[in-house]
Structures are given as structure tokens and as C-alpha cells.
Write a protein that holds these residues in place. Structure first.
Motif, PDB file in Angstrom:
ATOM      1  N   SER A 108      61.661 -17.025 -18.373  1.00  0.00           N
ATOM      2  CA  SER A 108      60.807 -15.847 -18.548  1.00  0.00           C
ATOM      3  C   SER A 108      61.451 -14.650 -17.867  1.00  0.00           C
ATOM      4  CB  SER A 108      59.418 -16.080 -17.938  1.00  0.00           C
ATOM      5  OG  SER A 108      59.504 -16.133 -16.515  1.00  0.00           O
ATOM      6  N   PHE A 109      61.013 -13.462 -18.250  1.00  0.00           N
ATOM      7  CA  PHE A 109      61.512 -12.260 -17.610  1.00  0.00           C
ATOM      8  C   PHE A 109      60.909 -12.084 -16.223  1.00  0.00           C
ATOM      9  CE2 PHE A 109      62.915 -11.334 -21.886  1.00  0.00           C
ATOM     10  CZ  PHE A 109      64.133 -10.717 -21.654  1.00  0.00           C
ATOM     11  N   SER A 110      59.738 -12.618 -15.994  1.00  0.00           N
ATOM     12  CA  SER A 110      59.161 -12.519 -14.653  1.00  0.00           C
ATOM     13  C   SER A 110      59.985 -13.318 -13.655  1.00  0.00           C
ATOM     14  CB  SER A 110      57.705 -13.003 -14.662  1.00  0.00           C
ATOM     15  OG  SER A 110      57.612 -14.349 -15.092  1.00  0.00           O
ATOM     16  N   GLN A 111      60.445 -14.514 -14.048  1.00  0.00           N
ATOM     17  CA  GLN A 111      61.315 -15.305 -13.177  1.00  0.00           C
ATOM     18  C   GLN A 111      62.677 -14.623 -13.004  1.00  0.00           C
ATOM     19  OE1 GLN A 111      61.170 -19.322 -12.221  1.00  0.00           O
ATOM     20  NE2 GLN A 111      59.413 -18.175 -11.403  1.00  0.00           N
ATOM     21  N   ILE A 130      65.870 -18.934 -24.939  1.00  0.00           N
ATOM     22  CA  ILE A 130      65.155 -18.321 -26.055  1.00  0.00           C
ATOM     23  C   ILE A 130      64.484 -19.381 -26.909  1.00  0.00           C
ATOM     24  CG2 ILE A 130      66.592 -16.247 -26.148  1.00  0.00           C
ATOM     25  CD1 ILE A 130      68.174 -17.594 -28.442  1.00  0.00           C
ATOM     26  N   ASN A 131      63.456 -18.982 -27.599  1.00  0.00           N
ATOM     27  CA  ASN A 131      62.741 -19.858 -28.534  1.00  0.00           C
ATOM     28  C   ASN A 131      62.874 -19.246 -29.925  1.00  0.00           C
ATOM     29  OD1 ASN A 131      60.911 -21.247 -30.120  1.00  0.00           O
ATOM     30  ND2 ASN A 131      59.287 -21.276 -28.602  1.00  0.00           N
ATOM     31  N   LYS A 149      52.585 -22.652 -29.465  1.00  0.00           N
ATOM     32  CA  LYS A 149      52.170 -22.474 -28.074  1.00  0.00           C
ATOM     33  C   LYS A 149      53.097 -23.178 -27.080  1.00  0.00           C
ATOM     34  CE  LYS A 149      47.338 -21.998 -29.514  1.00  0.00           C
ATOM     35  NZ  LYS A 149      45.956 -22.531 -29.383  1.00  0.00           N
ATOM     36  N   SER A 150      54.333 -23.422 -27.490  1.00  0.00           N
ATOM     37  CA  SER A 150      55.302 -24.036 -26.594  1.00  0.00           C
ATOM     38  C   SER A 150      55.529 -23.155 -25.363  1.00  0.00           C
ATOM     39  CB  SER A 150      56.632 -24.254 -27.320  1.00  0.00           C
ATOM     40  OG  SER A 150      57.640 -24.665 -26.410  1.00  0.00           O
ATOM     41  N   ARG A 151      55.685 -23.796 -24.221  1.00  0.00           N
ATOM     42  CA  ARG A 151      55.959 -23.067 -22.980  1.00  0.00           C
ATOM     43  C   ARG A 151      57.450 -22.860 -22.759  1.00  0.00           C
ATOM     44  NH1 ARG A 151      56.258 -28.301 -21.516  1.00  0.00           N
ATOM     45  NH2 ARG A 151      57.583 -28.826 -19.745  1.00  0.00           N
TER      46      ARG A 151
END
Length: 378
Positions: A108-111, A130-131, A149-151
Motif C-alpha cells: 500500500s502507499f500508506s506503508q 500491484i493487482n 475484495k482481495s487485500r
């Protein structure tokens, strides 16, 4: 395949790693590296028996990790390329992880924003998972990172091209036990959604799930996919298969303890699907069993089950040319992958010993387990 002498003289249950089969797989994988210049890493989540890491290191480029413990193991026991991906990193672990790994991949961009400066300060490389939102699997949503809804992985809708400072690579992992035609289709989706980002990167990681060492795997297509990314975008290419490294390179030897009857004969074994081969229940799948057939195919059919109290702890139904007897030994195949790394001591079941069937025909004991291994986990 192990000899009858070995099968009948080892203490059961036990895993046996077949060194010759392992080398055969490694030679195939190294051939891909030599012809393409791509780097192939061992995904330790599938196989982390570090006693054979010195052998693996002669053929592959390093290890891929999912967190601190695997990162440390790859660093200590392989000491080569070491890449890590986690859906999220703990604040208390990230600095140690960075010290062990050359490539840190964020989900994620937050991480990324939280840890970017710490990674760059240590001179390590940053990647983003990326997904591509392109599923190539059927019936196994639990193993499909592109399911709704994959994480796992950042979708294009949530991708921030304005936050790529320090990011040098992209990672995707969408396959599970699949052939290279599915990789080729996935690359089309990756280019369609992230082609503009690829042109700004230095490397790409194709993840795992590539059954490269399976007999029907199309290696030409795989190599074409690798060269496509190298030629079109100038990218260094990494792959991190786990299963392909040790596919069909291990056995689980078990003994028949009892035979009961309930609509059909039931053989009770000293091994367990739930404890010693969890993917049999999770996937689910029917593991290959040496010298057996489908139920009803041969003269004598049995349902094979475990000692545990779990009602569903049955492996499957098999048939044999001869009737089974108490004390007979059975050999399950393809038991090197996702077995030792996922086993457990539910019901106090003993963990199987780990043996190495060496290329010269001798057996080496790599690890034995006992009561203390059960007790210390609690």
C-alpha cells in the motif's frame, strides 16, 4: 522413488526429500536463468528446509520472504538475493527486515510513506505490489489474489503515480500451480493497467505460482514473457516460485495402524492430513500415492484416515492390487512442498522426521522431533 528397503526401515511418519529430483528441478530453473538473464528466487513459504539451501544456492539467485523469520532464515542460510513482501509490516520488525533484505515490497502507499525513508537510508530497493485484477484461476478463490475484495496488491484505481519517489520496481503474484499461458495473459493485463508505470521502473517481479518444472509446462512461453519485459521496458526480471523448486521431490512415508469398516474398508494411518499435509484439506486435493489407483480402479479399495479426533481428517480413497494389512507402509508423493512448512501438532500428533535421500542412494537424517517440540509450542 525410494527403494522398498528404505520404505520399510525408516521410522514413520517421515518426510523424505529426494535430492536427485530436487537437482533435476533446479537444473531446469537455472536453465531459464542462463538463457534469459532473469533471476529466480526460492519462495520459502513453500519450502524452507534450510539444510538443502547450500545445494539450492548453486542453481538459484536467492530467496523470497513473507516476513521477519523467513527474511532472517534466507539471509543466514542462503545469503544471496533476499526479497520480502508482506501485506503490512510491524513497526517493531521493519528495521530488522530491512537489514536482511535487498528489496522491500509494499502492499500500500500508506506503508510506503511510513517506511520509505528508512529503506532508502539503508540503500535498499523499494517495490510495490500491484493487482492487475485479472483472475486466471477457477474454483480456488482462497489462492486467487485477484479475487473480488482481495487485500493483496494495489489496483489501478488506487495507484498513486505522484507518490513513486524511491520506488524502482513492481511486483505481482496472481498464479497458483499454473502454466505460462496464464502468465502471458496476466502480463497483457499488467501492461494495459500499469504500462505507463513500467516505463519508469528498473525491475519487475512476476511472483510465484509458476509450475515451471512440471512436465507439460511451456518454458518457451515463459522465456518469451521474460524477454518481453526486458526488451520493451528495460526491466530486470525476478521470479519467485516455491512449488517448482521442490515439485515431486519429496515423500511422506506412513504405516497402517488399523483397518476398520464403515460402508467400505478404512485404513487408519500414523500420519494426518490435518497435521502433516494441511493442503489436502485446505486446497483441497488428493495427494498421489505410490502403487495405488482411484477408488474402484484396482481390486481393493480403502478410505485412508488418521489417528486424530477430527472427523474430516481423511486423506482420500485409493485402491491397491493387494489387500492392505496392519504394518504395511504407504508412500505419498509430492510431499516436499507446503507440508513441512505448514504442519502442526494438533491432538499431540508427532511431527514427522525429515530425511534426505541422497543422490548416491544413502539416507541422511536432517531433523527429528519429539515431545519437547510439541510442548514448547504451548
Amino acid at each position: 522413488m525410494i527403494s522398498s528397503e528404505i520404505k520399510n526401515n525408516v521410522k514413520t511418519p517421515c518426510y523424505i526429500i529426494d535430492e536427485s529430483r530436487l537437482i533435476k528441478n533446479l537444473e531446469i530453473l537455472n536453465g531459464v536463468q542462463q538463457r534469459t538473464g532473469a533471476k529466480i528466487l526460492l519462495a520459502q513459504k513453500a519450502f524452507s528446509c534450510y539444510s538443502v539451501y547450500p545445494l539450492i544456492s548453486r542453481y538459484l539467485s536467492g530467496t523470497a520472504c513473507s516476513g521477519l523469520f523467513e527474511a532472517k532464515l534466507g539471509f543466514e542460510e542462503m545469503g544471496m538475493e533476499n526479497h520480502v513482501f508482506s501485506a503490512a509490516y510491524r513497526e517493531s520488525e521493519i528495521d530488522e527486515i530491512i537489514s536482511y533484505c535487498g528489496h522491500i515490497i509494499f502492499n500500500s502507499f500508506s506503508q510506503l510513506e511510513k517506511y520509505r525513508d528508512r529503506v532508502l537510508a539503508k540503500g535498499k530497493k523499494i517495490g510495490l505490489r500491484i493487482n492487475p485484477e485479472f483472475s486466471t484461476q477457477e474454483g480456488h478463490e482462497i489462492y486467487d489474489p485477484c479475487s473480488p475484495k482481495s487485500r493483496l496488491g494495489i489496483t489501478r484505481k488506487n495507484f498513486r503515480t505522484d507518490l513513486l519517489d524511491g520506488v524502482t520496481g513492481l511486483h505481482f503474484h496472481t498464479l497458483c500451480e499454473q502454466n505460462s499461458d496464464d502468465l502471458e495473459k496476466t502480463l497483457d493485463a499488467v501492461e494495459e493497467k500499469f504500462g505507463d508505470v513500467l516505463s519508469k521502473m528498473e525491475w519487475i517481479n512476476f511472483g510465484g505460482g509458476h509450475h515451471i518444472t512440471r512436465d507439460d509446462y511451456n518454458i518457451d512461453t515463459l522465456e518469451r514473457c521474460i524477454k518481453r519485459m526486458q526488451t520493451k521496458y528495460g526491466l530486470e526480471v525476478f521470479l519467485e516460485p516455491g512449488e517448482a523448486v521442490a515439485l515431486n521431490a519429496g515423500y511422506l512415508v506412513t504405516e497402517v495402524l488399523d483397518i476398520t469398516e464403515n460402508d467400505m474398508p478404512i485404513a487408519i494411518l500414523d500420519t494426518s492430513a490435518a497435521c502433516h499435509m494441511p493442503d489436502v484439506l485446505e486446497m483441497p486435493y488428493r495427494p498421489p500415492l505410490f502403487e495405488s489407483g482411484e477408488s474402484g480402479e484396482k481390486a481393493y479399495s480403502y478410505r485412508l484416515g488418521s489417528q486424530t479426533c477430527l472427523a474430516g481428517d481423511s486423506i482420500s480413497e485409493y485402491s491397491f492390487d493387494k489387500a492392505l494389512n496392519i504394518g504395511d507402509r504407504l508412500v505419498f508423493c509430492d510431499m516436499a512442498i507446503y507440508s513441512m512448512v505448514k504442519n502442526n501438532t494438533f491432538n499431540g500428533m508427532p511431527l514427522p522426521s525429515i530425511l534426505l535421500y541422497k543422490a548416491d542412494g544413502t539416507i541422511e537424517t536432517l531433523k527429528k522431533f519429539g515431545y519437547e517440540d510439541f510442548k514448547c509450542r504451548l
